[in-house]
Write a protein that holds these residues in place. Structure first.
Motif, PDB file in Angstrom:
ATOM      1  N   GLU A  62       9.759  79.492  77.888  1.00  0.00           N
ATOM      2  CA  GLU A  62       9.169  79.582  79.232  1.00  0.00           C
ATOM      3  C   GLU A  62       9.861  78.658  80.245  1.00  0.00           C
ATOM      4  N   ALA A  63      11.030  78.145  79.924  1.00  0.00           N
ATOM      5  CA  ALA A  63      11.764  77.306  80.875  1.00  0.00           C
ATOM      6  C   ALA A  63      12.074  78.078  82.149  1.00  0.00           C
ATOM      7  N   LEU A  64      12.170  77.356  83.265  1.00  0.00           N
ATOM      8  CA  LEU A  64      12.496  77.946  84.556  1.00  0.00           C
ATOM      9  C   LEU A  64      13.929  77.611  84.936  1.00  0.00           C
ATOM     10  N   TRP A  65      14.579  78.552  85.597  1.00  0.00           N
ATOM     11  CA  TRP A  65      15.923  78.333  86.160  1.00  0.00           C
ATOM     12  C   TRP A  65      15.830  78.663  87.644  1.00  0.00           C
ATOM     13  N   LEU A  66      16.028  77.658  88.481  1.00  0.00           N
ATOM     14  CA  LEU A  66      15.939  77.814  89.934  1.00  0.00           C
ATOM     15  C   LEU A  66      17.346  77.947  90.517  1.00  0.00           C
ATOM     16  N   ILE A  67      17.551  79.008  91.271  1.00  0.00           N
ATOM     17  CA  ILE A  67      18.861  79.308  91.851  1.00  0.00           C
ATOM     18  C   ILE A  67      18.714  79.494  93.353  1.00  0.00           C
ATOM     19  N   SER A  68      19.589  78.855  94.119  1.00  0.00           N
ATOM     20  CA  SER A  68      19.715  79.154  95.546  1.00  0.00           C
ATOM     21  C   SER A  68      21.175  79.472  95.812  1.00  0.00           C
ATOM     22  N   ASP A  69      21.417  80.474  96.641  1.00  0.00           N
ATOM     23  CA  ASP A  69      22.801  80.868  96.854  1.00  0.00           C
ATOM     24  C   ASP A  69      22.932  81.714  98.113  1.00  0.00           C
ATOM     25  N   PHE A  70      24.177  81.933  98.504  1.00  0.00           N
ATOM     26  CA  PHE A  70      24.452  82.882  99.573  1.00  0.00           C
ATOM     27  C   PHE A  70      24.318  84.295  99.012  1.00  0.00           C
ATOM     28  N   HIS A  71      24.086  85.242  99.919  1.00  0.00           N
ATOM     29  CA  HIS A  71      23.806  86.612  99.498  1.00  0.00           C
ATOM     30  C   HIS A  71      24.327  87.555 100.575  1.00  0.00           C
TER      31      HIS A  71
END
Length: 219
Positions: free
Chosen positions: A141-150
């Motif tokens: 149940e670990a979370l992976w947070l991603i922010s990026d251009f799109h």
């Protein structure tokens, strides 16, 4: 062999270069899902730059311990200074590692991975290598947070493509970054057993922040 990119040159002015380019939009993007991370206990933070996100995360989640990885010694110095300015003893809750995220030693299991505006610095093969390197060290149940251009569809598609290409050119000149296009992170994340559970667009789709969740049985 190509020279590896170096972000030391832009480390100190990076915050102001970011504000001059897109105001506080990237900052809002990084912090959008912060309220969802207050139960996490062990985090792997990749390429957080000068540490603005990690400082906020350590402040909001007093039980969190983190490993912060970056190739830039100057970025890590700024990150440590920013975090240590928050409160006494906060330095005991995070460790910095000056190394490549592709080969960094992992001290999991982690219940949180954070990659804000970092995956866009990787080629597609390197991104897939990174995910395969990190996934075995995730807790259930670990979370992976991603922010990026799109690159959105519609009227914003062309302006977004021009801006992203311009940013890649600028980073190539300033840091020797050789990446030239946004990689696809969704497919390898799904293959590694993660599912996207939340998504938010900003600036008419130019920026995106996503929460992915790991399910060990799906690997």
């Amino acid at each position: 062999m190509l020279t590896q990119p170096s972000f030391d040159l832009i480390a100190r002015p990076y915050r102001w270069l970011e504000y001059l380019t897109l105001g506080r939009a990237l900052e809002h993007c990084r912090l959008h899902f912060l309220p969802n991370l207050l139960q996490q206990r062990r985090a792997l933070i990749l390429g957080d730059g000068d540490g603005r996100f990690l400082a906020e995360l350590l402040t909001q989640n007093p039980h969190l311990h983190a490993d912060a990885v970056d190739t830039s010694a100057t970025m890590l110095q700024l990150l440590r200074q920013r975090c240590e300015a928050l409160a006494p003893n906060v330095s005991k809750r995070f460790t910095t590692h000056q190394t490549s995220a592709l080969t960094c030693p992992t001290d999991g299991p982690y219940d949180l991975v954070v990659t804000h505006f970092f995956l866009d610095c990787l080629t597609q093969p390197d991104l897939e290598t990174l995910i395969h390197h990190i996934a075995p060290n995730l807790s259930s149940e670990a979370l992976w947070l991603i922010s990026d251009f799109h690159i959105p569809s519609g009227l914003m598609r062309l302006p977004a493509k021009i801006l992203v290409r311009s940013l890649y050119l600028a980073f190539r000149i300033l840091t020797n970054l050789r990446t030239t296009k946004l990689p696809n992170h969704a497919t390898p994340l799904k293959q590694a057993g993660l599912t996207r559970i939340a998504r938010q667009h900003l600036l008419a789709g130019l920026l995106v922040t996503e929460l992915w969740q790991f399910h060990s049985a799906a690997r």
